[in-house]
Design a protein around this motif. Structure first.
Motif, PDB file in Angstrom:
ATOM      1  N   VAL A 141      -2.773   0.100  -5.700  1.00 48.23           N
ATOM      2  CA  VAL A 141      -3.880  -0.262  -6.582  1.00 48.23           C
ATOM      3  C   VAL A 141      -3.822   0.528  -7.887  1.00 48.23           C
ATOM      4  O   VAL A 141      -4.002  -0.029  -8.979  1.00 48.23           O
ATOM      5  CB  VAL A 141      -5.224  -0.016  -5.865  1.00 48.23           C
ATOM      6  CG1 VAL A 141      -6.385  -0.122  -6.842  1.00 48.23           C
ATOM      7  CG2 VAL A 141      -5.407  -1.005  -4.722  1.00 48.23           C
ATOM      8  N   ASN A 142      -3.539   1.828  -7.803  1.00 44.10           N
ATOM      9  CA  ASN A 142      -3.562   2.671  -8.997  1.00 44.10           C
ATOM     10  C   ASN A 142      -2.352   2.475  -9.896  1.00 44.10           C
ATOM     11  O   ASN A 142      -2.373   2.891 -11.063  1.00 44.10           O
ATOM     12  CB  ASN A 142      -3.667   4.142  -8.590  1.00 44.10           C
ATOM     13  CG  ASN A 142      -5.075   4.559  -8.260  1.00 44.10           C
ATOM     14  OD1 ASN A 142      -5.859   4.891  -9.145  1.00 44.10           O
ATOM     15  ND2 ASN A 142      -5.416   4.526  -6.971  1.00 44.10           N
ATOM     16  N   LEU A 143      -1.301   1.865  -9.369  1.00 45.59           N
ATOM     17  CA  LEU A 143      -0.085   1.687 -10.167  1.00 45.59           C
ATOM     18  C   LEU A 143       0.215   0.222 -10.449  1.00 45.59           C
ATOM     19  O   LEU A 143       1.345  -0.154 -10.725  1.00 45.59           O
ATOM     20  CB  LEU A 143       1.094   2.354  -9.456  1.00 45.59           C
ATOM     21  CG  LEU A 143       0.982   3.882  -9.355  1.00 45.59           C
ATOM     22  CD1 LEU A 143       2.115   4.452  -8.509  1.00 45.59           C
ATOM     23  CD2 LEU A 143       0.996   4.517 -10.745  1.00 45.59           C
ATOM     24  N   GLY A 144      -0.811  -0.622 -10.370  1.00 44.59           N
ATOM     25  CA  GLY A 144      -0.684  -1.994 -10.827  1.00 44.59           C
ATOM     26  C   GLY A 144      -0.101  -2.969  -9.826  1.00 44.59           C
ATOM     27  O   GLY A 144       0.244  -4.105 -10.194  1.00 44.59           O
ATOM     28  N   GLY A 145       0.028  -2.577  -8.575  1.00 41.60           N
ATOM     29  CA  GLY A 145       0.548  -3.496  -7.568  1.00 41.60           C
ATOM     30  C   GLY A 145      -0.488  -4.535  -7.173  1.00 41.60           C
ATOM     31  O   GLY A 145      -1.683  -4.370  -7.413  1.00 41.60           O
ATOM     32  N   LYS A 146      -0.012  -5.572  -6.527  1.00 40.74           N
ATOM     33  CA  LYS A 146      -0.898  -6.660  -6.117  1.00 40.74           C
ATOM     34  C   LYS A 146      -0.973  -6.785  -4.602  1.00 40.74           C
ATOM     35  O   LYS A 146      -2.027  -7.109  -4.055  1.00 40.74           O
ATOM     36  CB  LYS A 146      -0.411  -7.975  -6.729  1.00 40.74           C
ATOM     37  CG  LYS A 146      -1.315  -9.160  -6.465  1.00 40.74           C
ATOM     38  CD  LYS A 146      -0.796 -10.416  -7.162  1.00 40.74           C
ATOM     39  CE  LYS A 146      -1.703 -11.605  -6.910  1.00 40.74           C
ATOM     40  NZ  LYS A 146      -1.205 -12.840  -7.573  1.00 40.74           N
ATOM     41  N   TYR A 147       0.153  -6.545  -3.915  1.00 39.55           N
ATOM     42  CA  TYR A 147       0.218  -6.727  -2.469  1.00 39.55           C
ATOM     43  C   TYR A 147       0.524  -5.399  -1.776  1.00 39.55           C
ATOM     44  O   TYR A 147       1.131  -4.493  -2.358  1.00 39.55           O
ATOM     45  CB  TYR A 147       1.305  -7.747  -2.114  1.00 39.55           C
ATOM     46  CG  TYR A 147       1.097  -9.095  -2.739  1.00 39.55           C
ATOM     47  CD1 TYR A 147       0.107  -9.962  -2.259  1.00 39.55           C
ATOM     48  CD2 TYR A 147       1.874  -9.491  -3.813  1.00 39.55           C
ATOM     49  CE1 TYR A 147      -0.086 -11.205  -2.852  1.00 39.55           C
ATOM     50  CE2 TYR A 147       1.687 -10.743  -4.408  1.00 39.55           C
ATOM     51  CZ  TYR A 147       0.700 -11.588  -3.925  1.00 39.55           C
ATOM     52  OH  TYR A 147       0.508 -12.805  -4.505  1.00 39.55           O
ATOM     53  N   HIS A 148       0.120  -5.307  -0.518  1.00 44.94           N
ATOM     54  CA  HIS A 148       0.405  -4.107   0.274  1.00 44.94           C
ATOM     55  C   HIS A 148       1.907  -3.801   0.290  1.00 44.94           C
ATOM     56  O   HIS A 148       2.321  -2.651   0.161  1.00 44.94           O
ATOM     57  CB  HIS A 148      -0.105  -4.321   1.707  1.00 44.94           C
ATOM     58  CG  HIS A 148       0.118  -3.154   2.619  1.00 44.94           C
ATOM     59  ND1 HIS A 148      -0.660  -2.016   2.585  1.00 44.94           N
ATOM     60  CD2 HIS A 148       1.051  -2.948   3.588  1.00 44.94           C
ATOM     61  CE1 HIS A 148      -0.235  -1.162   3.502  1.00 44.94           C
ATOM     62  NE2 HIS A 148       0.799  -1.696   4.121  1.00 44.94           N
ATOM     63  N   GLY A 149       2.719  -4.860   0.422  1.00 41.57           N
ATOM     64  CA  GLY A 149       4.160  -4.669   0.500  1.00 41.57           C
ATOM     65  C   GLY A 149       4.805  -4.201  -0.790  1.00 41.57           C
ATOM     66  O   GLY A 149       5.980  -3.802  -0.786  1.00 41.57           O
ATOM     67  N   ASP A 150       4.057  -4.242  -1.904  1.00 44.28           N
ATOM     68  CA  ASP A 150       4.616  -3.740  -3.167  1.00 44.28           C
ATOM     69  C   ASP A 150       4.977  -2.268  -3.077  1.00 44.28           C
ATOM     70  O   ASP A 150       5.849  -1.788  -3.817  1.00 44.28           O
ATOM     71  CB  ASP A 150       3.602  -3.940  -4.306  1.00 44.28           C
ATOM     72  CG  ASP A 150       3.447  -5.401  -4.703  1.00 44.28           C
ATOM     73  OD1 ASP A 150       4.299  -6.219  -4.287  1.00 44.28           O
ATOM     74  OD2 ASP A 150       2.475  -5.719  -5.403  1.00 44.28           O
TER      75      ASP A 150
END
Length: 366
Positions: A141-150
């Protein structure tokens, strides 16, 4: 297992030597003792979060008297994580602010973890140190990801996790899994991170930290055997930089030690985080009960672990009445030493069975 001598980190976390394995750090031929280390142990995630070295030492002393030799505990806790965690505690190891996770090196941070390490050194307990769990989504979340698997493949997120590893290393992850992450991606991540840890600290074992999920092509009927969440137990264990692996069970139902021959890779395998809900908590959590009870179910798993000669077992979780605050929290799986009916069978007797697998020391050239 393990801690590299990084900045402001603990220098000498006690080592775990797997069955019939030494800790080879360099290609120098040495005459040294070769000693088996089959063990019974437990989980006590809460050790660092009481911030009380005397309490941890009391718990560990009682454990050693019962025959336990190894504890798995947390070396992670993100202040920003609002899900499952350490419970009410002033202790946290990092917090996120504007996309950056400063490490808490102070009295309510890694110094609290150091207290657990010192207690282990005093009591002769070995530590398995889990790196992360709920914090994965905090990174994403803090680094701009969208999915858990990111978490497992986006370079910015992977590199941030590696920065944390520089001062915390042992389990590559903690129950690493993701429904949106295929097994080859997860295995690639384990390979990358374990190689990084071994580069930082080549002298300790590195565990995959997975849940013991399997990738059997003929078992599409069961998520745990078909890599539904990306895990591949035997694939990860075969990696050259993965020196040990847990077969983890956090069951409300029927988990067992790993199928097949878990020793075929020639690396120690630990049956880890296994447990069985008490009738009261099963009814509270699931709204139903079962005719199967903890002692017969868990003792069957333990007998299987002994028969398969797994390197160790670590039940979830360790309970003790003698802390300064009394009894630690019962999550429904906790086995208290003071509950003699359970502890005599599932802790004391099982510890003796595991210890009986150890042979006498012998001298060998390495």
């Amino acid at each position: 297992m393990i801690e590299g001598p990084q900045r402001n980190s603990v220098r000498d976390i006690p080592k775990i030597i797997g069955p019939s394995q030494g800790s080879r750090c360099r290609n120098r031929r040495k005459l040294r003792v070769r000693k088996d280390f089959y063990f019974a142990g437990s989980n006590a995630y809460y050790f660092p979060f009481g911030n009380n070295e005397i309490d941890v030492e009391l718990g560990m002393k009682a454990a050693t008297k019962a025959g336990l030799k190894v504890f798995r505990t947390w070396s992670f806790y993100d202040k920003n994580y609002g899900g499952e965690g350490a419970g009410p505690s002033e202790v946290y190891f990092q917090s996120w602010d504007d996309g950056k996770p400063p490490i808490n090196y102070g009295p309510t941070g890694l110094q609290a973890f150091d207290k657990a390490v010192r207690a282990a050194e005093k009591t002769g307990i070995k530590l398995v140190v889990a790196l992360d769990y709920g914090g994965l989504d905090v990174y994403t979340v803090n680094l701009g990801g969208k999915y858990h698997g990111d978490f497992y493949h986006v370079p910015k997120i992977v590199n941030a996790y590696k920065n944390y590893i520089q001062m915390r290393s042992d389990n590559v992850g903690n129950l690493s899994r993701s429904a949106d992450c295929v097994h080859n991606r997860m295995t690639a991540w384990v390979k990358h991170i374990s190689a990084y840890i071994k580069k930082l600290d080549p002298c300790h074992l590195v565990s995959t930290g997975g849940e013991g999920e399997f990738n059997f092509l003929d078992r599409t009927d069961d998520w745990a055997y078909s890599s539904a969440d990306g895990g591949d137990f035997y694939g990860e264990l075969s990696l050259p930089t993965s020196t040990t692996a847990p077969s983890t069970s956090t069951p409300t139902g029927g988990a067992r030690p790993p199928p097949g021959d878990p020793n075929k890779a020639g690396k120690p395998v630990v049956f880890e985080e296994y447990g069985w809900l008490s009738p009261e908590k099963r009814l509270e959590y699931l709204g139903k009960n079962t005719i199967e009870y903890r002692i017969p179910v868990v003792s069957e798993w333990q007998r299987t672990a002994v028969e398969k000669k797994l390197a160790g077992t670590q039940y979830w979780q360790y309970g003790y009445d003698g802390y300064s605050y009394g009894r630690n929290w019962d999550d429904g799986f906790t086995i208290y030493l003071e509950n003699k009916e359970e502890a005599d069978v599932l802790v004391v007797n099982h510890a003796k069975d595991m210890d009986a697998l150890n042979r006498k020391s012998e001298w060998q050239w390495w």
